[in-house]
Design a protein around this motif. Sequence first.
Motif, mmCIF file in Angstrom:
data_model
loop_
_atom_site.group_PDB
_atom_site.id
_atom_site.type_symbol
_atom_site.label_atom_id
_atom_site.label_comp_id
_atom_site.label_asym_id
_atom_site.label_seq_id
_atom_site.Cartn_x
_atom_site.Cartn_y
_atom_site.Cartn_z
ATOM 1 N N ALA A 27 45.169 35.228 0.741
ATOM 2 C CA ALA A 27 44.639 34.982 -0.599
ATOM 3 C C ALA A 27 43.670 33.815 -0.591
ATOM 4 C CB ALA A 27 45.783 34.722 -1.572
ATOM 5 N N ALA A 28 43.960 32.780 0.173
ATOM 6 C CA ALA A 28 43.062 31.632 0.259
ATOM 7 C C ALA A 28 41.755 32.018 0.937
ATOM 8 C CB ALA A 28 43.733 30.493 1.011
ATOM 9 N N ALA A 29 41.832 32.862 1.940
ATOM 10 C CA ALA A 29 40.616 33.296 2.631
ATOM 11 C C ALA A 29 39.775 34.198 1.742
ATOM 12 C CB ALA A 29 40.975 34.017 3.921
ATOM 13 N N ALA A 30 40.418 34.947 0.854
ATOM 14 C CA ALA A 30 39.680 35.845 -0.028
ATOM 15 C C ALA A 30 38.969 35.084 -1.142
ATOM 16 C CB ALA A 30 40.631 36.870 -0.629
ATOM 17 N N THR A 31 39.465 33.909 -1.518
ATOM 18 C CA THR A 31 38.846 33.171 -2.616
ATOM 19 C C THR A 31 37.654 32.336 -2.172
ATOM 20 O OG1 THR A 31 40.375 31.327 -2.327
ATOM 21 C CG2 THR A 31 40.994 33.019 -3.917
ATOM 22 N N THR A 32 37.548 32.009 -0.878
ATOM 23 C CA THR A 32 36.396 31.241 -0.408
ATOM 24 C C THR A 32 35.212 32.184 -0.236
ATOM 25 O OG1 THR A 32 37.058 31.522 1.893
ATOM 26 C CG2 THR A 32 37.782 29.513 0.780
ATOM 27 N N PRO A 33 34.033 31.769 -0.665
ATOM 28 C CA PRO A 33 32.865 32.629 -0.491
ATOM 29 C C PRO A 33 32.522 32.803 0.985
ATOM 30 C CG PRO A 33 32.244 30.512 -1.447
ATOM 31 C CD PRO A 33 33.728 30.538 -1.339
#
Length: 69
Positions: A27-33
């Motif tokens: 989830a953290a990787a998906a939120t970073t552009p």
Amino acid sequence: MNIKVVRGNPTPEELAAALAVVRARAAAAATTPSGAEPPRDAWSDPSRIAAHRVPRPGPTSWTRTYWPS
């Protein structure tokens, strides 16, 4: 997402904890552009070193060095 336990026999609580960590990281990787760099801390930032001019020795600096005899 498929996760396979290769070794050991984890308890349901251990498996749930491991899956929670994997999901949180995803989830953290998906939120970073995409293409954005993670923030650097001050010690690993190369501009910290390059911000100051490095002193260069003058033409007679070899005469001021100390060589014990």
